[in-house]
Design an enzyme around this catalytic site. Structure first.
Site, short mmCIF file in Angstrom:
data_model
loop_
_atom_site.label_atom_id
_atom_site.label_comp_id
_atom_site.label_asym_id
_atom_site.label_seq_id
_atom_site.Cartn_x
_atom_site.Cartn_y
_atom_site.Cartn_z
CG LEU A 1 -1.73 -1.28 1.45
CD1 LEU A 1 -2.61 -1.13 2.70
CD2 LEU A 1 -2.57 -1.63 0.24
CB CYS A 2 1.10 4.24 0.11
SG CYS A 2 1.69 5.95 -0.03
CB THR A 3 5.91 4.61 0.44
OG1 THR A 3 5.30 4.73 1.73
CG2 THR A 3 5.77 5.93 -0.31
N GLY A 4 4.80 1.26 0.59
CA GLY A 4 5.19 -0.11 0.90
C GLY A 4 5.86 -0.78 -0.29
CB THR B 1 4.99 3.82 -5.02
OG1 THR B 1 4.89 4.10 -3.61
CG2 THR B 1 5.94 4.81 -5.67
#
Length: 322
Positions: free
Chosen positions: A98-101, A118
């Site tokens: 999720l996102c910057t994961g 991202t």
């Protein structure tokens, strides 16, 4: 399902995953997720401290691993987290960031040779640090089979609902979206930047057109039909569609037809021919072609997977069993 956490995780994405995959739908859906929160010990996520119930060594035993946003993309993610995510994927888990994961997945080598995304503010940095990753800065999320990545915040919710849709079908995902008060379905390929993601009632030029079109999916609508109803030229209509939905009028219509076909396959016993007519596809052949291309399986397979099976009848106590 396991949620992989460590110091430096973003609390919004962390809480979002817990809300979507947590116990809220237990009792409403068969075989809902058993969500485990896994970490190396007490961790700090932005403003609060979290005590995971399980260690990172549980990740390889999960069928799905969710990696929330990583706060400081300038710093390498912890080696124990990266190793555990890599081991989980090697053991057969699907892995979603999720996102910057996505930086955790990239550090684990899971994105090498794959298309990924991202948050738009960090796509260039992701591409520079990990040149073997095909970074797409313009989409909400990427489904690459067993590896999933999303853009930031709201797009992370889109990916979570996409996973629910894959596992439990469109009807369940839509029910969950209504409970969370979020849009039920935005295509992964939709642009991250959309001027008006959901047209404001009575203010956006398409606010009246979109419901009108959805009520007439069984009609062979054209761009000209939509433009005529909206009282604008086809070129102006297309511009407003790009601004409001991130796609073209015809692609938007096709997406609505596919979505309606999913719901009919899940909730009715209508034939594929009848569903093709009800969704404006015309013929079963056309429906099968578009459905297979969009969903990845034929309509009949989708129905067998997601349509609830009727419960077996209890034998009557007065029945003659001779």
């Amino acid at each position: 399902m396991a949620l992989a956490v460590t110091d430096g995780m973003l609390h919004f994405e962390l809480a979002m995953a817990c809300e979507v995959f947590g116990p809220g739908m237990i009792g409403k859906v068969d075989s809902w997720y058993d969500l485990l929160v896994c970490g190396p010990g007490p961790v700090r996520a932005d403003l609060f401290r979290l005590e995971p119930d399980h260690g990172l060594d549980r990740l390889p035993h999960a069928d799905t691993v969710i990696v929330p946003g990583w706060a400081d993309v300038e710093v390498e993610p912890p080696a124990d987290l990266v190793d555990a995510v890599r081991a989980a994927h090697a053991a057969g888990a699907r892995v979603a960031s999720l996102c910057t994961g996505a930086f955790v997945l990239a550090a684990a080598g899971l994105l090498d040779g794959r298309r990924a995304t991202t948050h738009w503010a960090h796509t260039r940095h992701l591409a520079t640090r990990y040149p073997n990753v095909e970074v797409d800065p313009d989409v909400l999320y990427v489904d690459d089979g067993d590896v999933f990545t999303s853009a930031g915040k709201a797009a992370a919710m889109d990916l979570c609902l996409h996973l629910v849709r894959l596992d439990h079908g469109s009807s369940v995902a839509n029910t969950l979206a209504r409970r969370l008060v979020v849009p039920p379905h935005r295509e992964g390929g939709q642009a991250q930047f959309v001027t008006t993601p959901v047209p404001a009632p009575e203010r956006h030029p398409l606010a009246g057109l979109l419901p009108w079109a959805i009520e007439r999916l069984d009609h062979p609508l054209t761009v000209e039909d939509l433009a005529r109803q909206a009282r604008m030229s086809s070129r102006t209509l297309t511009r407003h569609f790009r601004s409001a939905t991130g796609t073209t009028p015809l692609q938007w219509l096709l997406n609505q037809r596919i979505r309606h076909a999913q719901e009919l396959l899940e909730t009715t016993g209508e034939s594929v021919d009848a569903i093709a007519a009800a969704t404006g596809m015309g013929t079963a052949t056309t429906l099968r072609r578009h459905f297979n291309r969009a969903i990845g399986v034929p309509p009949d397979t989708y129905r067998r997977t997601f349509r609830p099976r009727p419960a077996p009848l209890d034998p009557s106590p007065t029945a003659d069993h001779r």
